[in-house]
Design a protein around this motif. Structure first.
Motif, PDB file in Angstrom:
ATOM      1  N   HIS A   1       0.813  -1.222   0.000  1.00 50.26           N
ATOM      2  CA  HIS A   1       0.000   0.000   0.000  1.00 50.26           C
ATOM      3  C   HIS A   1       0.847   1.273   0.000  1.00 50.26           C
ATOM      4  O   HIS A   1       0.357   2.341   0.374  1.00 50.26           O
ATOM      5  N   LYS A   2       2.094   1.167  -0.434  1.00 48.40           N
ATOM      6  CA  LYS A   2       3.009   2.306  -0.337  1.00 48.40           C
ATOM      7  C   LYS A   2       2.579   3.505  -1.172  1.00 48.40           C
ATOM      8  O   LYS A   2       2.904   4.649  -0.845  1.00 48.40           O
ATOM      9  N   GLU A   3       1.844   3.280  -2.245  1.00 52.97           N
ATOM     10  CA  GLU A   3       1.459   4.381  -3.129  1.00 52.97           C
ATOM     11  C   GLU A   3       0.049   4.914  -2.851  1.00 52.97           C
ATOM     12  O   GLU A   3      -0.384   5.882  -3.463  1.00 52.97           O
ATOM     13  N   LEU A   4      -0.658   4.279  -1.930  1.00 48.98           N
ATOM     14  CA  LEU A   4      -2.054   4.669  -1.703  1.00 48.98           C
ATOM     15  C   LEU A   4      -2.158   6.021  -1.009  1.00 48.98           C
ATOM     16  O   LEU A   4      -1.335   6.378  -0.161  1.00 48.98           O
ATOM     17  N   LYS A   5      -3.202   6.734  -1.377  1.00 47.68           N
ATOM     18  CA  LYS A   5      -3.521   8.006  -0.733  1.00 47.68           C
ATOM     19  C   LYS A   5      -4.988   7.976  -0.313  1.00 47.68           C
ATOM     20  O   LYS A   5      -5.780   7.196  -0.851  1.00 47.68           O
ATOM     21  N   ILE A   6      -5.329   8.842   0.639  1.00 53.53           N
ATOM     22  CA  ILE A   6      -6.701   8.903   1.150  1.00 53.53           C
ATOM     23  C   ILE A   6      -7.288  10.281   0.889  1.00 53.53           C
ATOM     24  O   ILE A   6      -6.717  11.301   1.279  1.00 53.53           O
ATOM     25  N   ILE A   7      -8.440  10.290   0.221  1.00 54.15           N
ATOM     26  CA  ILE A   7      -9.157  11.537  -0.022  1.00 54.15           C
ATOM     27  C   ILE A   7      -9.933  11.893   1.247  1.00 54.15           C
ATOM     28  O   ILE A   7     -10.804  11.140   1.685  1.00 54.15           O
ATOM     29  N   THR A   8      -9.609  13.016   1.830  1.00 57.14           N
ATOM     30  CA  THR A   8     -10.233  13.398   3.105  1.00 57.14           C
ATOM     31  C   THR A   8     -11.384  14.388   2.923  1.00 57.14           C
ATOM     32  O   THR A   8     -12.041  14.747   3.900  1.00 57.14           O
ATOM     33  N   ASP A   9     -11.628  14.836   1.687  1.00 58.43           N
ATOM     34  CA  ASP A   9     -12.796  15.687   1.431  1.00 58.43           C
ATOM     35  C   ASP A   9     -14.061  14.900   1.761  1.00 58.43           C
ATOM     36  O   ASP A   9     -14.117  13.684   1.578  1.00 58.43           O
ATOM     37  N   LYS A  10     -15.076  15.586   2.231  1.00 60.38           N
ATOM     38  CA  LYS A  10     -16.338  14.938   2.581  1.00 60.38           C
ATOM     39  C   LYS A  10     -17.366  15.173   1.483  1.00 60.38           C
ATOM     40  O   LYS A  10     -17.692  16.315   1.156  1.00 60.38           O
ATOM     41  N   SER A  11     -17.867  14.078   0.937  1.00 60.29           N
ATOM     42  CA  SER A  11     -18.813  14.156  -0.173  1.00 60.29           C
ATOM     43  C   SER A  11     -19.530  12.828  -0.321  1.00 60.29           C
ATOM     44  O   SER A  11     -19.005  11.778   0.067  1.00 60.29           O
TER      45      SER A  11
END
Length: 240
Positions: free
Chosen positions: A12-22
């Protein structure tokens, strides 16, 4: 379908998390589980009710965001319209898991972080990095880890609160009908709330014990939070 796997800095080294709420990122939830240590913040924005499982009789406190499944009236084009977001929302798409290992010939179970790979919050192009380029944990992951630990560490206090409500018979089921300006009717049902009449009949000694345990203020926070149903109705009126 959720796909929970053990988080690691190789797969999972390249994974990112979108923290915007929608709603696009799965935040269009009608409710979420909350914990007593959050009540002070939650009651300022959301109604607090309880869900009781008919089979197991297990109960959970919930913050209510809407009147029907898939409706979150706090979501706007700018994001989440409240200064406090419950931790069970903030920790997504991570959760606590258990892992057993052998140490000195004995099986030891430790808490570990899992991630839901099917979450719409996961991206390889945008969002908060989980791991640093060299493999270490990012500040974002450190924050998530702290949130998960806070939730886990609160379990005993949560169990005490829930057990006390049941033992004192302070919960009652209810149905709540909300009429909107357009003439439509919205109903909240299937939940439990504090029976204020039963609460008023508790002896002085019981009330004193509840106060010493820090539970009495939590009960009144739940009751006070019910005023926020009007806020939900007002938000619903704006979009109706």
């Amino acid at each position: 379908m959720a796909k929970h796997v053990l988080l690691n800095n190789v797969d999972h080294k390249e994974l990112k998390i979108i923290t915007d709420k929608s709603a696009v990122y799965g935040d269009n939830k009608m409710s979420c589980v909350i914990y007593p240590f959050e009540f002070k913040h939650v009651q300022a924005y959301y109604p607090i009710f309880f869900h009781v499982d008919n089979q197991t009789k297990n109960m959970s406190a919930l913050a209510i965001f809407g009147f029907e499944q898939g409706e979150n009236l706090f979501l706007t084009a700018q994001g989440w319209d409240a200064h406090y977001i419950p931790l069970m929302i903030e920790r997504e798409p991570f959760l606590i898991g258990q892992q057993s290992t052998m140490e000195a010939g004995e099986e030891v179970t430790k808490s570990v972080i899992h991630i839901d790979l099917d979450s719409p919050k996961i991206s390889d192009k945008q969002g908060q990095a989980i791991f640093l380029p060299h493999g270490g944990n990012s500040q974002y992951l450190a924050k998530v880890s702290a949130v998960l630990k806070t939730i886990q560490d609160s379990q005993l206090a949560t169990d005490l609160f829930n057990k006390t409500l049941v033992e004192l018979d302070l919960l009652e089921p209810f149905n709540l009908d909300i009429a909107l300006k357009d003439g439509s009717n919205n109903r909240l049902s299937g939940y439990h709330t504090i029976n204020e009449e039963t609460l008023s009949r508790l002896s002085g000694q019981v009330l004193e014990d509840l106060n010493k345990q820090g539970l009495l203020s939590l009960i009144y926070m739940v009751i006070a939070s019910h005023e926020n149903v009007r806020i939900l109705a007002a938000k619903k009126d704006k979009i109706s």
